[in-house]
Design an enzyme around this catalytic site. Structure first.
Site, PDB file in Angstrom:
ATOM      1  N   SER A 175       0.847  -1.183   0.000  1.00  0.00           N
ATOM      2  CA  SER A 175       0.000   0.000   0.000  1.00  0.00           C
ATOM      3  C   SER A 175       0.888   1.239   0.000  1.00  0.00           C
ATOM      4  O   SER A 175       1.849   1.321   0.763  1.00  0.00           O
ATOM      5  CB  SER A 175      -0.894   0.005   1.244  1.00  0.00           C
ATOM      6  OG  SER A 175      -1.694   1.156   1.282  1.00  0.00           O
ATOM      7  N   GLY A 176       0.591   2.184  -0.886  1.00  0.00           N
ATOM      8  CA  GLY A 176       1.383   3.404  -0.961  1.00  0.00           C
ATOM      9  C   GLY A 176       2.588   3.314  -1.879  1.00  0.00           C
ATOM     10  O   GLY A 176       3.342   4.273  -2.006  1.00  0.00           O
ATOM     11  N   SER A 177       2.763   2.160  -2.535  1.00  0.00           N
ATOM     12  CA  SER A 177       3.929   1.990  -3.412  1.00  0.00           C
ATOM     13  C   SER A 177       3.761   2.715  -4.745  1.00  0.00           C
ATOM     14  O   SER A 177       4.744   2.975  -5.436  1.00  0.00           O
ATOM     15  CB  SER A 177       4.201   0.499  -3.659  1.00  0.00           C
ATOM     16  OG  SER A 177       3.101  -0.107  -4.321  1.00  0.00           O
ATOM     17  N   GLY A 178       2.519   3.015  -5.099  1.00  0.00           N
ATOM     18  CA  GLY A 178       2.269   3.715  -6.352  1.00  0.00           C
ATOM     19  C   GLY A 178       1.557   2.881  -7.409  1.00  0.00           C
ATOM     20  O   GLY A 178       1.465   3.282  -8.569  1.00  0.00           O
ATOM     21  N   SER A 194      -2.353  -7.815  -3.493  1.00  0.00           N
ATOM     22  CA  SER A 194      -2.223  -9.266  -3.741  1.00  0.00           C
ATOM     23  C   SER A 194      -0.958  -9.810  -3.076  1.00  0.00           C
ATOM     24  O   SER A 194      -0.001 -10.167  -3.759  1.00  0.00           O
ATOM     25  CB  SER A 194      -2.255  -9.583  -5.241  1.00  0.00           C
ATOM     26  OG  SER A 194      -1.391  -8.789  -6.001  1.00  0.00           O
TER      27      SER A 194
END
Length: 199
Positions: free
Chosen positions: A36-39, A108
């Site tokens: 989450s937040g990786s883009g 995932s």
């Protein structure tokens, strides 16, 4: 759960190859995975926009959006995460069969789930795109304040905090989103799609 038994597969008159021929391009799923937040969503939507601009049939399946409808009955237990990905895999397969390039943006977190989805597709149709970003950077971004809530114990089973993330071992594409801009990421993905004659 009782499974239906009195069902028969009906072959379509118009084939996937027919649709690809009419479209003038191939079809595949770009399966974005990462913390989450990786883009993931940002890059997936940027890819989608560029595909659209070039006249390529495309669609984005986004994790949060899908949980508002198709998967609104699922939580975040390991079972529910697996079922979430299973359903998305089946939907993505329909899009690929329709001749489109579909981008999916889902954490995932489990390799086995991603491998099960890969198994639904023919060779070359499943393109795993690992958005690799250190968790410290993801937390610093934290656009939805989810890490903050997870650290306070307000969100349970949060990936990267109290639920594991299993990074891909052999993804087709790896993008370090802390080192490359969105535009550079899009360029890397397009280079791959062109090298495989998908677009």
């Amino acid at each position: 759960m009782t499974k239906a038994t009195n069902i028969t597969w009906h072959s379509a008159t118009v084939s996937k190859a027919d649709r690809r021929s009419q479209n003038g391009h191939g079809s595949c799923v770009l399966w974005f995975t990462g913390l989450s937040g990786s883009g993931k969503s940002t890059i997936a939507n940027a890819v989608s926009s560029e595909l659209y601009r070039q006249g390529i049939n495309e669609y984005v399946l986004d994790g949060d959006n899908i949980r508002h409808g198709l998967n609104k009955d699922l939580g975040f237990s390991d079972y529910d995460r697996t079922e979430n990905i299973r359903r998305i895999g089946e939907v993505a397969k329909l899009f690929v069969d329709s001749g489109a390039v579909v981008t999916t943006a889902f954490i995932s977190p489990f390799r086995s789930d991603r491998d099960q989805v890969r198994a639904l597709f023919e060779e070359g149709e499943f393109v795993e795109v690992y958005i690799d970003c250190p968790i410290e950077q993801c937390e610093a971004r934290d656009p939805k304040k989810l890490y903050e809530k997870a650290r306070r114990g307000e969100i349970k089973d949060f990936t990267g905090i109290d639920s594991p993330y299993e990074a891909p071992e052999r993804p087709e594409i790896t993008i370090r989103s802390d080192k490359f801009s969105v535009g550079e990421a899009v360029e890397q993905i397009f280079q791959y799609l062109q090298s495989k004659n998908i677009i």
